[in-house]
Design a protein around this motif. Structure first.
Motif, PDB file in Angstrom:
ATOM      1  N   ALA A 131      22.394  70.075  62.287  1.00 51.59           N
ATOM      2  CA  ALA A 131      21.904  68.627  62.834  1.00 51.59           C
ATOM      3  C   ALA A 131      23.299  68.149  63.338  1.00 51.59           C
ATOM      4  CB  ALA A 131      21.277  67.921  61.594  1.00 51.59           C
ATOM      5  N   LYS A 132      23.123  67.053  64.170  1.00 50.13           N
ATOM      6  CA  LYS A 132      24.138  66.288  64.601  1.00 50.13           C
ATOM      7  C   LYS A 132      23.628  64.562  64.511  1.00 50.13           C
ATOM      8  CE  LYS A 132      23.550  68.022  68.777  1.00 50.13           C
ATOM      9  NZ  LYS A 132      23.647  68.338  70.298  1.00 50.13           N
ATOM     10  N   PHE A 133      24.791  63.796  64.609  1.00 43.32           N
ATOM     11  CA  PHE A 133      24.701  62.157  64.495  1.00 43.32           C
ATOM     12  C   PHE A 133      23.745  61.768  65.369  1.00 43.32           C
ATOM     13  CE2 PHE A 133      25.733  57.857  65.228  1.00 43.32           C
ATOM     14  CZ  PHE A 133      25.818  57.431  63.874  1.00 43.32           C
ATOM     15  N   THR A 134      23.692  62.233  66.774  1.00 45.12           N
ATOM     16  CA  THR A 134      23.044  61.772  67.671  1.00 45.12           C
ATOM     17  C   THR A 134      21.602  62.491  68.071  1.00 45.12           C
ATOM     18  OG1 THR A 134      24.200  63.279  69.394  1.00 45.12           O
ATOM     19  CG2 THR A 134      25.075  61.290  69.235  1.00 45.12           C
ATOM     20  N   VAL A 194      45.567  57.919  69.109  1.00 47.70           N
ATOM     21  CA  VAL A 194      44.702  58.591  69.849  1.00 47.70           C
ATOM     22  C   VAL A 194      43.957  59.747  69.700  1.00 47.70           C
ATOM     23  CG1 VAL A 194      44.518  59.644  72.204  1.00 47.70           C
ATOM     24  CG2 VAL A 194      46.462  57.707  72.026  1.00 47.70           C
ATOM     25  N   PHE A 195      44.518  60.581  68.726  1.00 42.95           N
ATOM     26  CA  PHE A 195      43.873  61.770  68.275  1.00 42.95           C
ATOM     27  C   PHE A 195      42.683  61.280  67.299  1.00 42.95           C
ATOM     28  CE2 PHE A 195      47.185  65.305  69.087  1.00 42.95           C
ATOM     29  CZ  PHE A 195      46.638  65.605  70.503  1.00 42.95           C
ATOM     30  N   PHE A 205      34.000  62.155  69.872  1.00 39.81           N
ATOM     31  CA  PHE A 205      33.492  63.678  69.987  1.00 39.81           C
ATOM     32  C   PHE A 205      32.718  63.926  68.971  1.00 39.81           C
ATOM     33  CE2 PHE A 205      37.122  63.602  73.118  1.00 39.81           C
ATOM     34  CZ  PHE A 205      36.298  63.914  74.162  1.00 39.81           C
ATOM     35  N   GLY A 206      33.144  63.630  67.689  1.00 43.70           N
ATOM     36  CA  GLY A 206      32.544  64.012  66.436  1.00 43.70           C
ATOM     37  C   GLY A 206      30.955  63.604  66.344  1.00 43.70           C
TER      38      GLY A 206
END
Length: 430
Positions: A156-159, A220-221, A228-229
Motif C-alpha cells: 500500500a501507498k500513501f496516495t 534538501v535531501f 517522493f516518499g
C-alpha cells in the motif's frame, strides 16, 4: 514504470529470490502470512546489500576526505579563473588527475544500491497489482498481499485510493498514518546523518563553497525524501528507512574511530587517545598506532588538536615515535638535571630565563645583592671621594692658604648667575 522495470529486470529475479529465502526462515518463526516475516525479509535484504557495499563506503570516505583536502586549491583555481569557466574546468580536472581524486566516488554507495531499490520497488508494485514476478509464484503473492505492517499492507501507498486499500484488506486511515510516520522517520534520519557529518566530521579550519553545498544538501535531501516518499509502497519505505538507519550508524562508527583531521570529532578522539595512552603507557590498537604515526610524520604541519595531543604525551612523560608507538622519556617534564635545570621531553636541558634584577641590584652590579668573586666583607676606603661634604671643601682650602673665601660665590652660583667677569651694565638714560 514499464521502461524502468525493463531496465532493471536483470536484477529483479535475484532480489525476489533473496526475499523468498529470508521469508522461508522468518515464516517458520512468525508465520508465513505475517508482516513480521515479510518485513524482516526486506530488512535482511537491506543489511545484506549494505554489507556488500562496505568496500564502496570505505572508498567514499577516502574520496570525501581527499576532496576536503583539495578545497583550498580548488578555491584558488576558482578565484584565478573566475571569468574563464572553460579554463577553470580544465584546471579542476587536472587537479583531480594529479591527486587521483574522483568527485563521483562520494556517490558510489547510493549509485550502487539504486538498482536494488528499483528492483524492490517493482517487486512490491507487482505484489500490489497481483502479478507474479521473479521467483514469487501465486501462493507467495497471496501471502505477501495478506501481510500487514502495523495495520498497513506491504504494497500500500500513501496516495492509494480507499477502494484499492480496502482490496488489500486495510483501512485508508491506517495506511496513511503508518506511511506518514515512516516518511517522517526516514527524512529525520537522513537529516541527522547529514548534520552529524557537517557539525562533527568537517575540517573547521577551511571555509569553502563545498561546505556551503553540503549544508544546503542537509536540508534538501529530507525534503526530497518526504516528497517522493508518499509514492513509495510500505515495503519500500521499510527498505529506505532501514538503509538510512544503517548509514547513520555506520557513519557514527567512522566518525568516532577515524575522524577527519581538523574536525571536532578529531579533537574528541585525540583527547580520549591521550588519556588511554597515559593510563597504559602504550598504544594498544593498530588503528591508533596508524593515527599516531601519521601525526608524527606531519611534523610542523600538525593542526591545533594534533599539537595538543603531542604536548599531552610530553606532560605524561611519553614520547611518540615514528612507527606509531610511544616510549617513556627519561627526561620527562618533571625531571631535572644535576644542577636543577628542567629537562624537556627531547632530553636537552631547558634554558632558563635570567632572574630579573631590581634597580638597586643593577646599579651595584650584582643579582640579589650577591658580591662579586674575590670580594671580602671588609669595608673599602674610597680613594676618589672624600667623606666631607662638598660645601666644606672651599672653606677648608681657604683656611689652609690664609685666604678669605668668597662668601657670595656659591649663593650667586645657586641663584643662576654666571661665574667670571660680568658685563658692565649700560648707563640708564635720564
Amino acid at each position: 514504470m514499464d521502461t524502468i522495470a525493463s531496465l532493471f529486470s536483470f536484477i529483479t529475479t535475484p532480489v525476489s529470490w533473496v526475499i523468498v529465502q529470508f521469508h522461508s526462515v522468518y515464516g517458520a518463526i512468525f508465520g508465513p502470512d505475517t508482516g513480521w516475516a515479510w518485513g524482516l525479509s526486506i530488512v535482511s535484504l537491506v543489511i545484506l546489500i549494505r554489507i556488500c557495499l562496505i568496500p564502496l563506503f570505505v572508498k567514499q570516505i577516502k574520496s570525501t576526505r581527499a576532496m576536503q583536502t583539495l578545497q583550498p586549491e580548488m578555491k584558488k583555481i576558482q578565484e584565478r579563473y573566475k571569468n574563464d569557466k572553460q579554463r577553470q574546468s580544465e584546471e579542476m580536472m587536472k587537479l583531480y588527475k594529479e591527486t587521483g581524486t574522483n568527485p563521483l566516488s562520494s556517490c558510489l554507495p547510493i549509485l550502487a544500491q539504486s538498482p536494488f531499490f528499483f528492483a524492490l520497488y517493482h517487486v512490491l508494485n507487482s505484489i500490489a497489482t497481483g502479478d507474479t514476478i521473479g521467483v514469487i509464484n501465486q501462493s507467495l503473492l497471496q501471502s505477501a498481499q495478506k501481510a500487514h505492517i502495523v495495520g498497513a499492507p506491504l504494497a500500500a501507498k500513501f496516495t492509494d485510493s480507499a477502494s484499492k486499500v480496502e482490496a488489500l484488506g486495510a483501512s485508508l486511515t491506517d495506511v496513511r498514518v503508518v506511511t506518514a510516520i515512516m516518511i517522517v522517520l526516514m527524512s529525520a534520519s537522513q537529516f541527522f546523518t547529514q548534520r552529524q557529518l557537517m557539525t562533527k566530521n568537517v575540517d573547521t579550519t577551511v571555509k569553502t563553497p563545498f561546505m556551503q553545498q553540503q549544508k544546503m544538501l542537509m536540508y534538501v535531501f529530507p525534503v526530497m525524501f518526504a516528497v517522493f516518499g508518499i509514492n513509495f509502497p510500505v515495503g519500500v519505505l521499510v527498505y529506505w528507512l532501514t538503509t538510512n538507519v544503517w548509514t547513520m550508524g555506520q557513519q557514527m562508527y567512522v566518525i568516532h574511530n577515524n575522524p577527519t583531521p581538523g574536525s571536532k570529532a578529531q579533537a574528541s578522539y585525540l583527547d580520549r587517545l591521550t588519556k588511554h595512552i597515559a593510563q597504559h603507557n602504550k598504544v594498544g590498537k593498530r588503528r591508533d598506532r596508524a593515527i599516531v604515526k601519521a601525526i608524527v610524520a606531519k611534523g610542523r604541519d600538525r593542526n591545533e588538536f594534533e599539537r595538543k595531543f603531542i604536548n599531552g604525551l610530553s606532560k605524561a612523560g611519553l614520547a611518540a615515535q615514528a612507527d606509531g608507538t610511544v616510549i617513556k622519556s627519561d627526561s620527562a617534564a618533571t625531571a631535572q638535571a644535576e644542577d636543577g635545570t628542567p629537562i624537556t621531553a627531547g632530553g636537552t636541558p631547558k634554558r632558563q630565563q635570567p632572574k630579573r634584577q631590581s634597580k638597586s641590584q643593577r646599579q651595584h652590579g650584582g643579582a640579589g645583592g650577591a658580591k662579586a668573586a674575590g670580594e671580602t666583607d671588609e669595608p673599602k676606603t674610597s680613594l676618589t671621594k672624600s667623606d666631607e661634604p662638598e660645601d666644606t671643601k672651599p672653606a677648608a682650602a681657604a683656611k689652609k692658604g690664609g685666604a678669605k673665601p668668597a662668601g657670595g660665590t656659591r649663593s650667586k652660583a645657586q641663584s643662576g648667575q654666571r661665574k667670571g667677569p660680568q658685563r658692565p651694565k649700560s648707563p640708564s638714560k635720564k
